[in-house]
Write a protein that holds these residues in place. Structure first.
Motif, PDB file in Angstrom:
ATOM      1  N   TRP A   1       4.284  -0.657  -4.965  1.00 15.34           N
ATOM      2  CA  TRP A   1       4.205  -1.922  -6.062  1.00 15.34           C
ATOM      3  C   TRP A   1       5.112  -2.756  -5.081  1.00 15.34           C
ATOM      4  CZ3 TRP A   1       8.757  -3.946  -8.162  1.00 15.34           C
ATOM      5  CH2 TRP A   1       8.587  -4.895  -8.981  1.00 15.34           C
ATOM      6  N   SER A  46       3.273  -3.839  -2.154  1.00 15.72           N
ATOM      7  CA  SER A  46       2.467  -5.196  -2.613  1.00 15.72           C
ATOM      8  C   SER A  46       3.277  -6.473  -3.598  1.00 15.72           C
ATOM      9  CB  SER A  46       1.893  -5.287  -4.252  1.00 15.72           C
ATOM     10  OG  SER A  46       3.049  -5.076  -5.256  1.00 15.72           O
ATOM     11  N   GLN A  77       7.553  -5.049   4.726  1.00 14.08           N
ATOM     12  CA  GLN A  77       7.535  -4.198   3.828  1.00 14.08           C
ATOM     13  C   GLN A  77       8.533  -3.639   3.997  1.00 14.08           C
ATOM     14  OE1 GLN A  77       3.671  -2.441   4.576  1.00 14.08           O
ATOM     15  NE2 GLN A  77       4.028  -2.116   6.843  1.00 14.08           N
ATOM     16  N   PHE A 126      -2.391   1.187  -7.746  1.00 16.77           N
ATOM     17  CA  PHE A 126      -3.366   0.854  -6.814  1.00 16.77           C
ATOM     18  C   PHE A 126      -4.706   0.840  -6.705  1.00 16.77           C
ATOM     19  CE2 PHE A 126       1.001   0.117  -6.015  1.00 16.77           C
ATOM     20  CZ  PHE A 126       1.019  -1.549  -5.699  1.00 16.77           C
ATOM     21  N   ASP A 180      -6.088  -9.407  -0.501  1.00 13.40           N
ATOM     22  CA  ASP A 180      -6.030  -8.338  -1.854  1.00 13.40           C
ATOM     23  C   ASP A 180      -6.340  -9.213  -3.121  1.00 13.40           C
ATOM     24  OD1 ASP A 180      -5.261  -6.803  -3.582  1.00 13.40           O
ATOM     25  OD2 ASP A 180      -3.254  -6.860  -3.247  1.00 13.40           O
TER      26      ASP A 180
END
Length: 812
Positions: free
Chosen positions: A52, A55, A63, A176, A742
């Motif tokens: 999460w 994302s 990240q 996800f 995405d």
């Protein structure tokens, strides 16, 4: 250090509760404690929460790998909060000491607390020390506040834990899209595993969030399409009204009417056209933004109504005959001025020509008298001794004396006549001389008067100086002309003196000419009067041309600054759009500051417009001091404003694409470098051949054969859906990053509707109104077709065809 510990509070695994979730957290209190001892469940939490966080962090180009370690310095935690909240946090501290890390984490926790979230048993020290349970609890608190609760608020209702469980009992999908292993166990309230209950809630919110997001994007896109159609329609209507007016070439009768037409044209350029230029620019920006958003949301490209494409709207706008219109008006003014000159000239002198000078020929005569001879007398009376011979002789003598007197008088008369004849010959010679000299002198005076009264039209200082020089040369001949006049009048005076002295009465005027001394004197006086008037007119015109020259130089001085400035700014904007200096946000801020500086330069254009108006009012038609015309400046200025606005819009779309696809700054720089490498002409776009070369370098099979051409045409239909013939950088980014996109798909939206429908193949209006915000629920109800399956019920709606239409060829 800010202390977030609260004495006397129970220590829950997930920290605290936010507004609207207290009941849920209190209900779950008993089984939360049991989960602390479940390593498998904690591993699942780490994996889910890490996914999460990533994302959202991918939108900022980064990240995390280990949720316990990567948030310890507080930097990525602050970045995560900035991404999900859309707000700026205080500037972090870059030191690596413990105190710096604690300060950064405290800034993040203070921001969470400022949103109304009460943090329980979560302090900065625990996060800095890598306390896994406190870190997971903090992340869960963030999810509750910035994901689940916000969705509930947007839907204008609160979703309790029991309702979340009911909504997601038919299917268990994690955040996800992966299927949960305990999904089959969730068939009844008694079989729900407390360990997966919080995942069910998150899945329910994810499904609702997905549908709300898809519908919001679709509604926004529809609004943009409607705005584009209306703006394009209004702009085309204005163009269609304006073109006939610009093409109007009906001649006007007076100079005042022509001046009014020119003033109307100035109003068009200054008042009516600039807003339309801005509308055209906004039209292009709206079109590009809409296409970008459609690509990012997996929608088909927008195809405007026939005749309302950006290219179609731009073409007639560029083809407006403004230059021809202004040139026609100026030429009409110039021609009207010439006609006025001819009209005034005709009023002075008429259109008749002068008469040729005739010198009549008179016949001369000589008075001749026969020779005198005394008549012979015979004296017969003397010889005959006539008694009265003395008397007769006396009478004969008297006759002879009278005859002699007659002969003497006749001789005297002859001499007098011969003398008079000679005097008349002299007078005639004088008259002839007078006529020979008076005729050309009279013609010279008439020509001089015509020249002195002739209206002149000049457009440059050189022309008026030439007229002044010619006039000065004419004035230098006046003394000689005056002496000639006096000599001519002297000839006439001499002839009159001879006649008066000899008591000769002349019959009428000079037989050789009709030009009398009175006419010569009258015309000479007229010439003398016209010379100073001509001097004054030439001086006035010289002053006017000097003023015009000053206007030319003022305009040229300003234009020679503004013109290169506009060209320089255009080149700089081109370099900014090609080069990648700093982040996209830095480029955007730079461009906006650049746009502000350009707008602040507008007063210089206004000054130039005022100077150009003065030039037009002065009927100045050329300017040798500059190569820039006002039309060049106007077009350059409009292109500059349009280019900077378009460039800003392109960068904004690039930011939108980057955030939607999680592209890092390094990747953006790589994309830009590749694009610039194949953009040989630096025009900001790739032609088909350039793009094909780029694809070949990337390993695509688009060689010049049937299969390669088919593949290339397919790719071109994706990157250039409007068949413009070029590939923009925005489309290039979209193509290069297509694998990392995405975005939602039709299948995902169908799955989300299926969750809300309780695993049914249809959904009812009541369910939509219960699960979605009112406006989005009514939006779906109005567009969903009735469900036609075998398991249909009254009022059933087909959410599958609706979801497919969102991503297919439709009017949505």
């Amino acid at each position: 250090m800010v202390d977030y510990h609260t004495a006397g509070q129970p220590a829950y695994q997930y920290g605290g509760n936010g507004p609207g979730i207290g009941d849920y957290m209190a209900q779950e209190d008993d089984w939360d404690r049991d989960l602390l001892l479940d390593p498998a469940w904690e591993k699942q939490q780490r994996k889910t929460f890490t996914a999460w966080c990533n994302s959202h962090l991918r939108k900022a180009g980064t990240q995390i790998e280990n949720i316990d370690e990567d948030f310890r310095d507080g930097l990525k935690l602050m970045l995560l909060l900035e991404v999900i909240s859309g707000e700026r946090l205080p500037k972090p501290e870059r030191g690596k000491m413990r105190v710096h890390k604690i300060n950064n984490v405290n800034k993040a926790l203070d921001f969470i607390a400022s949103k109304g979230v009460k943090l329980v048993s979560i302090g900065a020290e625990e996060i800095v020390d890598g306390n896994a349970k406190m870190t997971l609890g903090m992340i869960w608190t963030i999810i509750l506040r910035f994901a689940i609760q916000d969705i509930s608020v947007e839907g204008k209702r609160q979703i309790c834990a029991r309702e979340r469980e009911r909504l997601f009992r038919p299917v268990m999908v994690n955040l996800f899209g992966t299927k949960h292993p305990n999904q089959n166990a969730l068939t009844s309230r008694s079989t729900v595993n407390p360990k997966t209950r919080w995942l069910a809630c998150a899945c329910a919110e994810t499904a609702a969030n997905r549908i709300c997001k898809v519908l919001a994007v679709n509604q926004e896109n529809e609004h943009l399409m409607e705005d584009y159609e209306k703006l394009a329609s209004d702009l085309l209507e204005w163009i269609q009204r304006t073109i006939p007016w610009l093409e109007n070439r009906v001649p006007q009768k007076t100079m005042q009417e022509m001046q009014q037409k020119l003033e109307d044209f100035r109003d068009y350029r200054r008042v009516h056209k600039p807003p339309k230029v801005q509308e055209k620019c906004q039209l292009e920006i709206n079109f590009n933004t809409l296409q970008t958003k459609l690509r990012l949301s997996n929608r088909p490209a927008f195809m405007p109504s026939e005749g309302r494409m950006v290219s179609v709207s731009s073409t007639p706008y560029r083809d407006l005959f403004e230059q021809a219109r202004e040139r026609h008006l100026m030429e009409s003014l110039k021609w009207g001025s010439t006609l006025n000159h001819l009209a005034v000239k005709r009023g002075f002198f008429g259109w008749g020509g002068g008469e040729a000078i005739r010198v009549p020929q008179e016949n001369c005569f000589l008075v001749t008298c026969p020779a005198y001879q005394r008549p012979p007398f015979s004296l017969p009376h003397s010889e005959l001794d006539y008694y009265d011979s003395p008397s007769v002789n006396a009478r004969c003598q008297k006759i002879c004396d009278q005859w002699d007197s007659l002969g003497s008088l006749t001789h005297t008369r002859r001499e007098a006549l011969e003398k008079t004849e000679k005097q008349l010959e002299t007078i005639d010679q004088l008259h002839l001389e007078y006529a020979k000299r008076a005729a050309p002198f009279n013609n010279w005076m008439e020509s001089a008067m015509e020249d002195l009264q002739d209206m002149f039209i000049v457009h440059t200082i050189e022309e008026i100086e030439g007229l002044i020089a010619a006039h000065d040369q004419f004035k230098s001949t006046l003394p000689d002309a005056d002496r000639e006049r006096e000599a001519i009048l002297g000839i006439q005076s001499e002839a009159q003196k001879i006649a008066d002295y000899n008591n000769i009465k002349l019959s009428g005027n000079n037989p050789y000419t009709s030009v009398t001394p009175q006419i010569i004197n009258s015309k000479w006086e007229r010439v003398q009067q016209l010379v100073p008037k001509r001097d004054s007119a030439l001086q006035d015109e010289q002053s006017k041309q000097q003023s015009n020259e000053r206007l030319r130089r003022q305009f040229a001085s300003q234009a020679n600054i503004v013109g290169p400035w506009i060209q320089t700014k255009m080149e700089e904007i081109g370099r900014i759009s090609i080069e990648m200096n700093g982040t996209l946000e830095d480029q955007l801020n730079h461009l906006k500051q650049y746009e502000l500086n350009i707008v602040e330069y507008k007063p210089n254009i206004d000054v130039l417009e005022q100077q150009h108006q003065l030039i037009q009012e002065a009927l100045i038609f050329d300017n040798k001091h500059t190569n820039y015309t006002m039309e060049h400046i106007r077009v350059g200025w409009e292109q500059l404003l349009t280019t900077i606005a378009r460039t800003i819009n392109e960068v904004e779309n690039q930011i939108l694409t980057r955030d939607a696809k999680g592209i890092s700054q390094e990747q953006m720089q790589e994309f830009r470098a590749s694009f610039n490498h194949f953009d040989k002409d630096h025009g900001g776009s790739l032609g088909p051949e350039e793009f094909k070369a780029c694809l070949i370098s990337l390993g695509y099979d688009v060689e010049n054969d049937r299969q390669g051409d088919a593949e290339f045409n397919r790719i071109m239909s994706v990157v250039d859906p409007n068949n413009s013939g070029v590939v923009t950088f925005q489309a290039f980014i979209d193509f290069m990053s297509r694998e990392t996109t995405d975005t939602d798909t039709a299948d995902q939206v169908i799955a989300s509707f299926k969750v809300l429908a309780g695993d049914k193949n249809y959904i009812t209006a009541e369910e939509l109104r219960r699960e979605l915000p009112p406006d989005q629920a009514e939006y779906c109800i109005a567009r969903m077709a009735p469900y036609q399956g075998p398991d249909t019920i009254p009022g059933a709606l087909d959410y599958k065809s609706f979801s497919t239409a969102l991503y297919g060829e439709s009017d949505l």
